[in-house]
Write an enzyme that holds these catalytic residues in place. Sequence first.
Site, mmCIF file in Angstrom:
data_model
loop_
_atom_site.group_PDB
_atom_site.id
_atom_site.type_symbol
_atom_site.label_atom_id
_atom_site.label_comp_id
_atom_site.label_asym_id
_atom_site.label_seq_id
_atom_site.Cartn_x
_atom_site.Cartn_y
_atom_site.Cartn_z
ATOM 1 N N GLU A 61 0.696 -0.984 -0.099
ATOM 2 C CA GLU A 61 -0.111 -0.109 0.055
ATOM 3 C C GLU A 61 1.018 1.337 0.059
ATOM 4 O O GLU A 61 0.454 2.321 -0.667
ATOM 5 C CB GLU A 61 -0.873 0.041 1.154
ATOM 6 C CG GLU A 61 -1.861 -1.176 1.242
ATOM 7 C CD GLU A 61 -1.525 -2.512 1.806
ATOM 8 O OE1 GLU A 61 -0.233 -2.352 2.239
ATOM 9 O OE2 GLU A 61 -2.067 -3.354 1.705
ATOM 10 N N HIS A 112 -14.489 -1.039 2.577
ATOM 11 C CA HIS A 112 -14.761 -1.960 4.066
ATOM 12 C C HIS A 112 -14.539 -1.038 5.317
ATOM 13 O O HIS A 112 -13.730 -1.529 6.185
ATOM 14 C CB HIS A 112 -13.720 -3.240 3.926
ATOM 15 C CG HIS A 112 -14.244 -4.343 2.736
ATOM 16 N ND1 HIS A 112 -14.430 -3.915 1.733
ATOM 17 C CD2 HIS A 112 -13.985 -5.512 3.016
ATOM 18 C CE1 HIS A 112 -14.681 -5.046 1.152
ATOM 19 N NE2 HIS A 112 -14.425 -6.328 1.624
ATOM 20 N N ASP A 120 -14.944 -10.450 10.099
ATOM 21 C CA ASP A 120 -13.297 -10.420 9.996
ATOM 22 C C ASP A 120 -12.750 -9.623 11.224
ATOM 23 O O ASP A 120 -11.580 -9.745 11.712
ATOM 24 C CB ASP A 120 -12.930 -9.165 8.885
ATOM 25 C CG ASP A 120 -12.720 -10.403 7.345
ATOM 26 O OD1 ASP A 120 -12.858 -11.489 7.569
ATOM 27 O OD2 ASP A 120 -12.759 -9.747 6.567
#
Lengths: 322, 295
Positions: A61, A112, A120
Amino acid sequence: MNKYISKGTKPTRQGFGEALAEQGDKDSRIVVIGADVTGSVLTSFFAEKHPERFISVGIAEQNATTIAVGLALSGKVAFFSAYAAFATFRNADQLRVSVCYNNANVKIAGGHSGVTVGPDGATHQCLEDIGLLRTLPNMTIVVPCDYEQAKKATIAVAEHIGPAYIRLSRAKTAIFTNADDDFQIGKADVLRDGTDVCIVACGALVWEALQAAGELETKYNLNVAVINCHTIKPIDADTISAYAKKCGAIVTAEEHQIYGGLGSAVAEVVVGKYPVPMEMIAMQDRFGESGEPDELMRHFGFTAENIVNRCLLVHKRKIEQK
Amino acid sequence: MSFSFNDIIFSNEQRKPDDYAAITKELKRDILKSLALAGSGHPGGALGIAELMAVLHFGGVMRYDATNPTWKERDRFILSPGHYVPVLYSCLAHCGYFPTSELATLRKLGTRLQGHPAGFGFTPGIETTTGSLGQGVSIAVGMAMSDKLIDKNSHKVFCLSGDGELQEGSCWEAAMSASMHHLDNLCWIVDNNDCQIDGRVKEVMSIYPLKEKFESFGFAVIELNGNDVEQVISGYEQFNANHKNKINKPTCIIAKTIMGNEISLMHDKYQWHGNPPTIAQAEEALKELEDTNNE
Ligand SMILES: [Mg+2]
């Protein structure tokens, strides 16, 4: 009274994915960077339609964010999307120094976000992204309230010049705005007028706010305004201060930590322009946990029922102050 | 006390090795003077790459137009260790991007010459902000992707990183992506002075073996002495040939350099990473440069 009705459910990430792929037809400057989760954040739609403008960089990222800067400084509109937790915190330094200090035309889509990620658990339930990004000069932050608005927000973000963050959800939520409704970055939507209390909400909590306002009217005879504050930065100070004055009490509602999010942003405006009693519905300075999205929303108080209670409370405080 | 800066523009053309002596000395003089006037900053690394910078900017290696900093056809240079920026400001001034007299404003309130490069568009000729180590190389990769993968043009992207900087993990994310996307338009120069703030790179956290690392990451690697102009010229020529021949790999030039090169006060001393010379020390060093000039 409610002119907003649910026309089914879809996740905001789907609106983003579809609109981005479509906008790619109109704007050849758009380049999308994938960091392995393209099928989850639905940049896969763009990748299928425009493979020549899709670049995969893997689970990296920091690199993805700074590559986006290189592309932006070469005249591209560079989108990078991953889970909000990893598209804002893993790369926070890159966002600060390379994206924002450069004022680069980089768009981050945080998928998300919030507790609706569900089973999760806390690692993936990003509840701090708005707080982090709000401190960065040059950054624009948009939180669409449903699938329909996510499409418009995506196009607006693509056309906006400069760094921008669009916050998205995994879970399906009510689609209640209309295709022909206006969307303008920095201009909050007054979905329902009122004089007793004003609810300022963003994301999935806007639908809950509308339900709460309906109930407050029928059960308690309160006339409650609802503002969809889809742009957290720059915040629409004019609309918020006008409604602080008009209603004299505010409840904020967001799927985010109590510190640094929409509630903080609204309080900053209210304190400076027209102080009124406020209640904030947000995560109470704790991490989330595993569970089904609906269960978690109820568990943490992200419901119409909680909004009703907090509106009654803030209304009482307002009356007592008088 | 004030220093004056020589108002001289160097052209961008192929030169014989001997022709660079005057240019590198000019760059070094500027670094010493501007840092002494600023009273803070990082002389060591900047002085060590004077030859690499002189050939890159004034040897016909890069295409640029100092009268048009946003010229679309330009090649790009990214200085990933932003603290080296005094040498870049000096180069840009002698390219003609801004007056050399502005070098006296380095690090002062209101200046265009910030302590580390500010955002794109803030200082003529500066392509991006850098200063948080590791980020410049990824930005360079993004630019090279834009040119090669999207626009399919023939522009080149040069990027210089430090050696201690390679301890930042994201550098290797950048290396992986440059290689997988076959960026033969990217020239990554590693300034291998084996110095960082706390000491020798091999002792603080070794990055070696460097050549093997970059080769295994899929780069064409050139090793050379970065303070030897002849070798530097040949290194850039090899990259240009790699680019022209479309070798489908990025190029890495590992340039062995000496921090504070040829300034006896600072020569190969990591303590000069982040301490500016005093005015007196700068004067002494300038005199020393003058003397070697007359040899
Ligand atoms: Mg070093």
